[in-house]
Each structure stands twice: as C-alpha cells, then as structure tokens.
Write a protein that holds these residues in place. Sequence first.
Motif, mmCIF file in Angstrom:
data_model
loop_
_atom_site.group_PDB
_atom_site.id
_atom_site.type_symbol
_atom_site.label_atom_id
_atom_site.label_comp_id
_atom_site.label_asym_id
_atom_site.label_seq_id
_atom_site.Cartn_x
_atom_site.Cartn_y
_atom_site.Cartn_z
ATOM 1 N N ARG A 238 -12.412 -4.370 -7.214
ATOM 2 C CA ARG A 238 -12.035 -5.427 -7.593
ATOM 3 C C ARG A 238 -12.418 -6.566 -8.868
ATOM 4 O O ARG A 238 -11.367 -7.611 -9.269
ATOM 5 C CB ARG A 238 -12.583 -6.680 -6.604
ATOM 6 C CG ARG A 238 -12.287 -5.911 -5.195
ATOM 7 C CD ARG A 238 -12.976 -6.516 -3.505
ATOM 8 N NE ARG A 238 -12.474 -6.063 -2.399
ATOM 9 C CZ ARG A 238 -11.355 -6.746 -1.643
ATOM 10 N NH1 ARG A 238 -10.658 -7.555 -2.217
ATOM 11 N NH2 ARG A 238 -11.234 -6.556 -1.083
ATOM 12 N N LEU A 243 -8.524 -9.703 -8.102
ATOM 13 C CA LEU A 243 -9.086 -9.706 -7.159
ATOM 14 C C LEU A 243 -10.012 -10.223 -6.849
ATOM 15 O O LEU A 243 -10.543 -9.742 -6.330
ATOM 16 C CB LEU A 243 -8.347 -8.577 -6.872
ATOM 17 C CG LEU A 243 -7.204 -7.698 -7.520
ATOM 18 C CD1 LEU A 243 -7.485 -6.114 -6.475
ATOM 19 C CD2 LEU A 243 -6.321 -8.287 -7.528
ATOM 20 N N LEU A 250 -7.572 -11.829 -0.556
ATOM 21 C CA LEU A 250 -7.597 -12.237 -1.680
ATOM 22 C C LEU A 250 -6.916 -13.390 -1.271
ATOM 23 O O LEU A 250 -5.715 -14.219 -0.496
ATOM 24 C CB LEU A 250 -6.074 -11.309 -2.282
ATOM 25 C CG LEU A 250 -6.476 -10.009 -2.531
ATOM 26 C CD1 LEU A 250 -5.495 -9.063 -2.592
ATOM 27 C CD2 LEU A 250 -8.078 -9.856 -3.300
ATOM 28 N N ASP A 253 -2.544 -13.682 -1.036
ATOM 29 C CA ASP A 253 -2.448 -13.814 0.466
ATOM 30 C C ASP A 253 -2.664 -14.221 1.085
ATOM 31 O O ASP A 253 -1.892 -14.564 2.438
ATOM 32 C CB ASP A 253 -3.420 -12.089 0.963
ATOM 33 C CG ASP A 253 -3.172 -10.123 0.134
ATOM 34 O OD1 ASP A 253 -1.871 -11.045 -0.417
ATOM 35 O OD2 ASP A 253 -3.833 -10.084 0.002
ATOM 36 N N SER A 385 2.738 -11.886 -5.837
ATOM 37 C CA SER A 385 1.770 -10.853 -5.316
ATOM 38 C C SER A 385 2.775 -9.765 -5.437
ATOM 39 O O SER A 385 1.818 -9.014 -5.486
ATOM 40 C CB SER A 385 2.112 -11.453 -3.361
ATOM 41 O OG SER A 385 1.678 -10.410 -2.252
ATOM 42 N N SER A 389 1.014 -5.694 -6.181
ATOM 43 C CA SER A 389 1.532 -4.712 -5.258
ATOM 44 C C SER A 389 0.754 -3.335 -5.415
ATOM 45 O O SER A 389 -0.247 -2.995 -4.407
ATOM 46 C CB SER A 389 3.179 -4.229 -4.827
ATOM 47 O OG SER A 389 3.053 -4.452 -5.677
ATOM 48 N N THR A 391 -1.879 -3.036 -7.591
ATOM 49 C CA THR A 391 -3.579 -3.061 -7.747
ATOM 50 C C THR A 391 -3.580 -3.796 -6.586
ATOM 51 O O THR A 391 -4.735 -1.831 -6.428
ATOM 52 C CB THR A 391 -3.618 -3.778 -8.353
ATOM 53 O OG1 THR A 391 -2.952 -3.639 -9.374
ATOM 54 C CG2 THR A 391 -5.487 -3.996 -8.662
ATOM 55 N N MET A 392 -3.505 -3.575 -5.292
ATOM 56 C CA MET A 392 -4.011 -3.507 -4.076
ATOM 57 C C MET A 392 -3.478 -2.214 -3.081
ATOM 58 O O MET A 392 -4.451 -2.096 -2.889
ATOM 59 C CB MET A 392 -3.024 -4.714 -3.559
ATOM 60 C CG MET A 392 -3.097 -6.236 -3.843
ATOM 61 S SD MET A 392 -4.007 -6.719 -3.252
ATOM 62 C CE MET A 392 -4.918 -6.433 -1.870
ATOM 63 N N LEU A 395 -6.615 -1.265 -4.292
ATOM 64 C CA LEU A 395 -7.822 -1.520 -3.467
ATOM 65 C C LEU A 395 -8.045 -0.542 -2.279
ATOM 66 O O LEU A 395 -9.033 -0.778 -1.400
ATOM 67 C CB LEU A 395 -7.417 -2.614 -3.287
ATOM 68 C CG LEU A 395 -8.606 -3.732 -2.851
ATOM 69 C CD1 LEU A 395 -9.685 -2.879 -4.119
ATOM 70 C CD2 LEU A 395 -8.081 -5.180 -3.313
ATOM 71 N N ARG A 396 -6.696 -0.757 -1.015
ATOM 72 C CA ARG A 396 -6.690 -0.458 -0.127
ATOM 73 C C ARG A 396 -6.974 1.122 -0.381
ATOM 74 O O ARG A 396 -7.685 1.165 1.317
ATOM 75 C CB ARG A 396 -5.660 -0.213 0.603
ATOM 76 C CG ARG A 396 -5.018 -2.075 0.831
ATOM 77 C CD ARG A 396 -5.643 -2.408 1.840
ATOM 78 N NE ARG A 396 -5.300 -3.783 1.822
ATOM 79 C CZ ARG A 396 -5.463 -5.204 1.040
ATOM 80 N NH1 ARG A 396 -6.498 -4.777 0.354
ATOM 81 N NH2 ARG A 396 -5.206 -6.382 1.699
#
Length: 705
Positions: A238, A243, A250, A253, A385, A389, A391-392, A395-396
Amino acid sequence: MEMKFPPLSGAGVREGRAGNLRDELYRLFGFVRRQILLVAIGAGVAAVLAAIILLNTVPTYRSQIRLLFSEPPNFMQADRDRRALGEADEYIATQIALIESRSIAERVVKELNLGARVDEMHQSHGLLSSLSSLFSSSEPKTETPQEAESADERAIAYLQSNLAVFRIARSYVIEIGFDSSDPTLAREVADAYGKAFLADQVEGRLDGLSRISKWLEVRIEEIGRGSREAAEAVTRFRAANGLVAADGRLVTDQQLEGLNQQLINARASVSAAQAQVEIYSAAIKDGNVQTLIGLRQRGSSNNANSSSDIASDYLLAAERERAVIARWGADNPQAKAITAEKERLADQIRAEARRTLDAYQAELARSQSELAAINKNVDAATAKSEGVSSTMVQLRTLEQRAQSYQSLYQNYLDRYQELIQQRSLPIDTARIITTAVQPDSPLFPKYKIVMALSLVLGGALGAAVGVGREFFDRSLRGRADVEAHGVPFLGFIPALSQKAGLLGGVSPDKADRILDRTLQRLLVATDAMRLEPMVIAITPLENDKAQNQSFIAKAYADELAKLGHEVLLIARNPERASTAAAGALARHSARSLVAEPGSHQNPTVIPAGNLPVLSQSANRTGVQTLGSSVSGLSGRFDRVVIESTSLEQALHVSALLPSVDRFIVLARWGSIPRQSLTEAIRSVHGLRAKCSGVVLDEADLSKVV
C-alpha cells in the motif's frame, strides 16, 4: 369258516399304532425293571468313577467385573440407523481387543508381581498332585534375569489363555472374567484387569493429547509467523503504490461510490420533473378544469395550501350554477351571473396551472444540467480507477493471503485451548459397575451336576446293558416268546420260593392270582366243559427241568373234579405232588393223593410207576401196549390226566399221541432256549394239532412283564 374283518379306518390305524407303541414302551420298561440290579450297579460304578475323577480334577474358579462404556458422541443420535449400530459394534469390539491385548496383561503382571508366582499359578491341586507334593523337595531357587523374563512371559501367556472377555447382549457393558484354580488369584487378577484397563485408557488419552498439543504448538508458531509476514507485505504494498485507505477502503473507491450515488439521485430527479411536465402539459392542452383542480390538490398536499381556496370557490360556483339552472333555468340573471363567476375562476385555475408547468420545466432543465455534470465527474473517476486496477488485484491477493493465515492461526489456537482444558479435566470413557468378588463355588467342575449326570448315565448304561441282555436272551420268558412259535401261551407257574412269599416284592396273593389265571386258561384250552371222556397229558419240554409237573397236574385234576368230572391222575411222583400242593396255596387243601381201600376219592391218583410204559426205561414193546391201557382207563373216568415223560423221549410221546386228546407242554422259565420248543414239537408228528399250549414253570414273578 374263515372270518373276514373290515379294513381299519385311519383312526383305527392310529389307535393301533399307539397301542403298539404303548406295548413296546411297557415291554422296554419291563426289561429295565427286570434288570434293575444292573441299573443300580452301573449307576454306582459311574458315581464312584465320577468321585475319583472329581477328587483328581483341579477346580476352576471364575471372578469377573463389568465395565460400562460411555457412548461415543457420534452414536448419540435420535435416529439410529443400521450404520450407526454397526459403528457401535465396531467400537465395543475394539475395546474388547484392547482388553485382551498384551499391553494390559503386562500391566497386570507388573502390578501383581505374577512373574514370581508363575509356578504357583501352574500348580495343580488335585488328589494325585497333592500326594506327589508330599515327596517333592521345596528348596528355594534363585532366578537369573533371563529366567525372570521368561517367568513374566509365562505369566502373560497364562493370563491371556485364562481370560474371558465378552459383551453383555447388545449393550455397552463388557464383562471381564478370569479363570484360576485359586479363587483369591482369580479375584485379584479380575480386579487388576479392570484397573489396568482404566489406567491405560487415561494414560493413552493423556499421551495422545500431549502429542497433539506439541504438534499444535509448532504449527501455531509457524502459522503465526506466516500471518505476520503476510500483513507486513500488505502494508508495504500500500505504501509503495500510494494506496491510501480510509476506514479500510481506498479513497478513489469511496469517491467513485459517492459519485455513483449522486448519479442515481440525479437521474431520479430528472425522471420525476419530466413526468410532472408531461402531466401538466397534457392537462392544460385538454383544458379540463376538473383535471387541473385534481393536479392542484395533489400538488397542494406536497406543498402549502396556497390555492386551495380558488378550487373551492370554483367547485362551490359550479354547484350553485347547477342548482339555480335546475330551479329557474339558464336564462335567469342569477344563473348567468354565477356562470360568469365560474368562468372567471376557471381562467385563474388555468393560469395557475401554466405557472406550475413553467416551474416544472425549469426544474427539469436544472436536473438535466446537474445530471450532465455528475456524469462527467463519474467518467473522470472511472478513468482514474481503471488506472490502478492491476495494482488493486495484487493488493487483494496479498490481503486474502493475510486473511487466510489469520483464520488458520485462530482455528489452531482454539483447538489448542480445548486440548489444554481436556488435559486438565480428563473424561473417562469407561467405569467399573461391578467389582470382582472371591468366588465360593468353582466354575468347573459342577460337583452336583457331575454326580447327577454320572448316576443318570451310569444307570442308563446299566439299563442299556440289561435291555441288551434281554434282547439277546433266547430263552422262553413270556407270551411273545411262546406264541412266536405258533403255540398258545397258557400262563406261568410261580417259583415255589415266591409262592411262599420268601422273595421281596412278590406276595403269596399275587402268586395265587397268577396261578388261578393259569389254571383257568388250562381248563378253557382243554375243553373242560365237554361231557365226552378225554385224556390230557402234561409233558415237560425237558425232563431234568420239570420242577412243578406233579404240582400243576394235581392242581389241574382238582379243578376238573370241582367241575363234576370223574378224574384219574396218573402221577409220576404222588408224594412230591402232595408236598408241593400243600406248601403252595392254602386254598388248595392238602388231600391224600393215593386211594385207600374201601374209600372213593376224586381225583383218583395212581402212581405212574405201576405202568411200565410211562417209565423212562420203557422199550418199544411196552410203548405199543400203552394205547390199550389208556383206553381201558378212560372208559371208567371222565378225564384222565397223565404226567407224561418229556418231549425228549419222542418215542414215548408218539406212542401216547393216538390215545391222548390234549397235550399241555411244561417248560422252565428262563432256562430253555426258544428254538428247543419248535424242535421238540416238530420231533413228534401230529403233536402241534393236539397241543393246547405251553405253561412256563418256575417263573420269577418280579421279572415277568
């Protein structure tokens, strides 16, 4: 003429079979009764042998305990199907196998120190072993380690071979029994087995929990380390990618979510304003005042009651107009004035509706402008956003890995706490519900049962031997033996000692009754009621076995005399006949058997010795003159009774045969073979036709069926 009988019905056949079976049973019972001495001897010998065996048999005592097992949790269900019951059976079978295992036996051997007592356990306690122990040396022996280990092995083998473990019906109760010649040892071992099993259960459970807890400690440490590393990786990612999260989410988001909510609200406002514009436009175009009033009232319910008075005035004017026109007509001045007022109010309502339409159109334009601005902001936020994506996604992935580690760590930690609680409070799976007691009576042998069985089996063996003797005895003993040769059976002559009542179980009255029946059969068989003169010969089957020939001849002659016949008795031994008759029956009074000069006596007795033809040494010439002599005597008497020679003297009997009307054969009971009767009758041609029957002499009444 031959008599014909109708065939037997089914019931008659069954009754006949039942009668035959009953006769056979009576006959078999008679065999046993006659051989009662053999039965007693067999029972006595068997009892003595059983006593000797019991004295030398080592008694076995059994002491047992009972264990109640707790029902496993997975079996405690309301609906127990067949599979659950099968699992319960497997569980109980497993516990039985554990009790019979070597580990439990080793515990018992160590607890009771049975290795040092193994010789005592194997020692016999019978009579022979007790006697041999008196002469054996009892010096103590020192054991080596190898011998001690061997003694423990022997003790374990002894325990396992004498252990009895079984389930009580289909319950959760298991009985543990131990057999030993020492009742005290049996109680000690049974009690020790129960305690050893419970101790093994507790130790095994604690040992298993300890091993599981150690394994869990290692796993918890490993999983905790992995969980911390995963959380640190998420934080570093993060920070590296900017992030920033607020409340765990976030900022981008959260902004996109807010814009989406505003877009939804703006679209709803545009739709509502457009609907109002369309409704008012249609109503104004139609010009219907009532519709406009309805729209004004709906709008006034949401807003203030600003124009409700105009609508009320219009409605009141319309009501008054209808009333006046209905009463005075439309041309009435008052009606015209009211109509003009109503039209004025209608114009006001239409003007107000147009103003409302203009307001709604302005609201629609404002909502559409706001919607366009929001759409523009949403497009910008969406584009931003989409830039992060990839990168997310990374992260998830990191967050899911950290969450998995955290869940696994918490699960293992909960299990570890449960194990710690179980170790501090161990729950027993079984408990003793019946303790071991020292047995008072041996399990084997059962002395009373063995002695009773020995008496029964010995008596049965003696009875079997006796019945075998009866079956293999080929002498003349009863009606069946005589009638089997085609000769009628006339009865028994009791033995003289029995007639005097000298043998136990046989009274003189019974002997008299049997003799009376025999004499009555003799009278019937020889046609005693015939008036024509007859000659009856009483001949023994064998000469040296005719004990009561003179007695039966005298008794038979007396019975004929009572019927009114003039009787001549030719006796071979008058003195013997007199003595036998006097000592046999009190009702047959002793009379002088030899006629005295000058007196008349019935029956008249003359010695057979005066007739040479009746002596044992008579020759062929004397025998041939016998017929004329007997014929001369029968002319003077109604009945002539002759004590003839035995059937062994076939020549003499053949000479008597033409002059004798009836022959009565006398055979000694239990002494003469059956075959001798057939051979003797066949040896004299024509004897079977004149033979009235056979009388068995010297019969033992206690053995007569």
